[in-house]
Design a protein around this motif. Structure first.
Motif, short mmCIF file in Angstrom:
data_model
loop_
_atom_site.label_atom_id
_atom_site.label_comp_id
_atom_site.label_asym_id
_atom_site.label_seq_id
_atom_site.Cartn_x
_atom_site.Cartn_y
_atom_site.Cartn_z
N PHE A 94 -34.38 -27.96 -8.74
CA PHE A 94 -34.34 -26.98 -7.90
C PHE A 94 -34.68 -27.43 -6.38
N ASN A 95 -34.37 -28.58 -6.25
CA ASN A 95 -34.41 -29.13 -4.95
C ASN A 95 -33.04 -28.84 -4.30
N ASN A 96 -32.23 -28.43 -4.96
CA ASN A 96 -30.84 -28.28 -4.58
C ASN A 96 -30.72 -26.49 -4.20
N GLU A 97 -30.40 -26.35 -3.00
CA GLU A 97 -30.36 -24.61 -2.71
C GLU A 97 -29.17 -24.02 -3.61
N ASP A 98 -28.34 -24.53 -3.89
CA ASP A 98 -27.04 -24.01 -4.58
C ASP A 98 -26.63 -24.54 -5.80
N LEU A 99 -27.13 -23.88 -7.08
CA LEU A 99 -26.75 -24.47 -8.10
C LEU A 99 -25.35 -23.79 -8.81
N ILE A 100 -24.78 -22.79 -8.18
CA ILE A 100 -23.53 -22.30 -8.71
C ILE A 100 -22.46 -23.29 -8.86
N PRO A 101 -22.25 -24.28 -8.07
CA PRO A 101 -21.24 -25.30 -8.02
C PRO A 101 -21.32 -26.20 -9.31
N LEU A 102 -22.63 -26.13 -9.90
CA LEU A 102 -22.87 -26.93 -11.27
C LEU A 102 -22.33 -26.16 -12.36
N THR A 103 -21.75 -24.87 -12.32
CA THR A 103 -21.66 -24.09 -13.43
C THR A 103 -20.03 -24.19 -13.81
N ILE B 38 -14.62 -36.23 -19.92
CA ILE B 38 -13.26 -36.75 -19.87
C ILE B 38 -12.63 -36.95 -18.42
N LEU B 39 -13.35 -36.60 -17.42
CA LEU B 39 -12.85 -36.86 -16.00
C LEU B 39 -13.05 -38.33 -15.99
N PRO B 40 -11.92 -39.02 -15.32
CA PRO B 40 -11.86 -40.52 -15.18
C PRO B 40 -12.73 -41.30 -14.30
N ASN B 41 -13.53 -42.28 -14.76
CA ASN B 41 -14.33 -43.21 -14.05
C ASN B 41 -15.34 -42.48 -13.25
N PHE B 42 -15.95 -41.39 -13.69
CA PHE B 42 -17.01 -40.68 -13.08
C PHE B 42 -18.47 -40.66 -13.84
N ASP B 43 -18.46 -40.47 -15.04
CA ASP B 43 -19.94 -40.86 -15.52
C ASP B 43 -19.54 -41.94 -16.61
N ASP B 44 -20.21 -41.64 -17.83
CA ASP B 44 -20.20 -42.56 -18.97
C ASP B 44 -19.13 -42.39 -19.86
N CYS C 91 -28.81 -37.85 -7.73
CA CYS C 91 -28.06 -37.60 -6.41
C CYS C 91 -28.41 -36.02 -6.17
N ALA C 92 -27.90 -35.76 -4.96
CA ALA C 92 -27.96 -34.23 -4.70
C ALA C 92 -26.65 -33.36 -5.55
N ALA C 93 -26.75 -32.36 -5.75
CA ALA C 93 -25.62 -31.45 -6.09
C ALA C 93 -24.34 -31.63 -5.44
N GLU C 94 -24.67 -31.61 -4.05
CA GLU C 94 -23.14 -31.55 -3.33
C GLU C 94 -22.94 -32.88 -3.37
N ASP C 95 -23.36 -34.08 -3.55
CA ASP C 95 -22.82 -35.28 -3.70
C ASP C 95 -21.93 -35.38 -5.00
N PHE C 96 -22.66 -35.00 -6.19
CA PHE C 96 -22.09 -34.79 -7.27
C PHE C 96 -20.80 -34.05 -7.35
N VAL C 97 -20.88 -32.88 -6.70
CA VAL C 97 -19.56 -32.03 -6.86
C VAL C 97 -18.48 -32.76 -6.00
N LYS C 98 -18.79 -33.26 -4.89
CA LYS C 98 -17.80 -34.01 -4.10
C LYS C 98 -17.14 -35.17 -4.86
N GLY C 99 -17.94 -35.92 -5.72
CA GLY C 99 -17.41 -37.17 -6.58
C GLY C 99 -16.69 -36.60 -7.72
N ARG C 100 -17.01 -35.58 -8.33
CA ARG C 100 -16.52 -34.61 -9.34
C ARG C 100 -14.99 -34.01 -8.91
#
Length: 231
Positions: free
Chosen positions: A89-98, A8-14, A48-57
């Motif tokens: 697992f190339n991402n150091e911190d996975l918590i922001p994806l939870t 539901i997030l606007p203009n972010f994924d499909d 993309c890296a999780a950090e970049d995903f989290v910023k865009g999200r």
């Protein structure tokens, strides 16, 4: 009720193409009786890296929160639908994806014909190395996850399962009912990408209630609130 899987997030994924579409979808879910919605945009670790995903999200989330500030919509929880490959697992911190940083991760498995050794190893890393609660997305799409032996094994590891509510109108409804009868509690989601996915939501809810009963649905939604979005 909790919708644990949405785009539901606007203009972010499909999913929702803009804020207006997002608000319409949230209003439709509210009208159907949902009071909690998890915003679970796709995350692909090869893109993309999780950090970049989290910023865009977060940017998309801020736009949505501003748009619904004075609207009667469900409470929003921020998560992701994480496609599971070893690259994660190339991402150091996975918590922001939870979900809300709680350690509960909605996880989409590769579409293999069988439950592969690599998938098992990656799930075990998420659970045992990172301490996450893995919620397996739309299990009805994976024939191997409809086996109570394997699903029971994954549940014993601490994993849980999410079912798209429309599956109770599909060919796997009997298998899902049998799993529910065996005591497996599911998180439910619409997996909605647009208003088109919500046109028949009341029919899906009616089919689910007919299949597993109102008491089961109430228990599943209560479990999702208390244990998966933890509120």
């Amino acid at each position: 009720m909790v919708d644990f899987h949405t785009h539901i997030l606007p203009n972010f994924d499909d999913g929702a193409e803009d804020v207006k579409a997002s608000v319409k979808m949230l209003s439709a879910l509210k009208a159907a009786g949902f009071d909690r919605v998890v915003l679970s945009s796709h995350y692909y670790s090869n893109a993309c890296a999780a950090e970049d995903f989290v910023k865009g999200r977060q940017y998309a989330f801020d736009k949505l929160k501003a748009a619904v500030a004075n609207e009667d919509v469900p409470k929003l929880h921020l998560g992701a639908e994480v496609y599971l490959t070893s690259l994660i697992f190339n991402n150091e911190d996975l918590i922001p994806l939870t979900v809300d940083g709680s350690g509960v991760m909605l996880t989409e498995l590769p579409y293999d014909k069988k439950f592969s050794a690599t998938t098992r190893e990656n799930i075990e890393k998420l659970v045992y190395n990172h301490g996450l609660t893995v919620v397996l997305a739309h299990i009805e799409r994976y024939p191997f996850l409809l086996d109570k032996g394997l699903l029971g094994e994954l549940y014993s590891m601490g994993c849980r399962a999410q079912v798209n509510i429309e599956a109770f109108c599909g060919r796997h409804r009997r298998k899902l009912k049998k799993l529910a009868d065996k005591g497996f509690l599911f998180a439910f989601g619409t997996d909605a990408h647009s208003m088109d996915d919500l046109d028949c939501i009341n029919d899906y809810l009616e089919a689910a209630e007919k299949a597993v009963g109102k008491d089961y649905l109430n228990s599943a939604f209560a479990y999702t609130k208390e244990k998966l979005i933890r509120c």
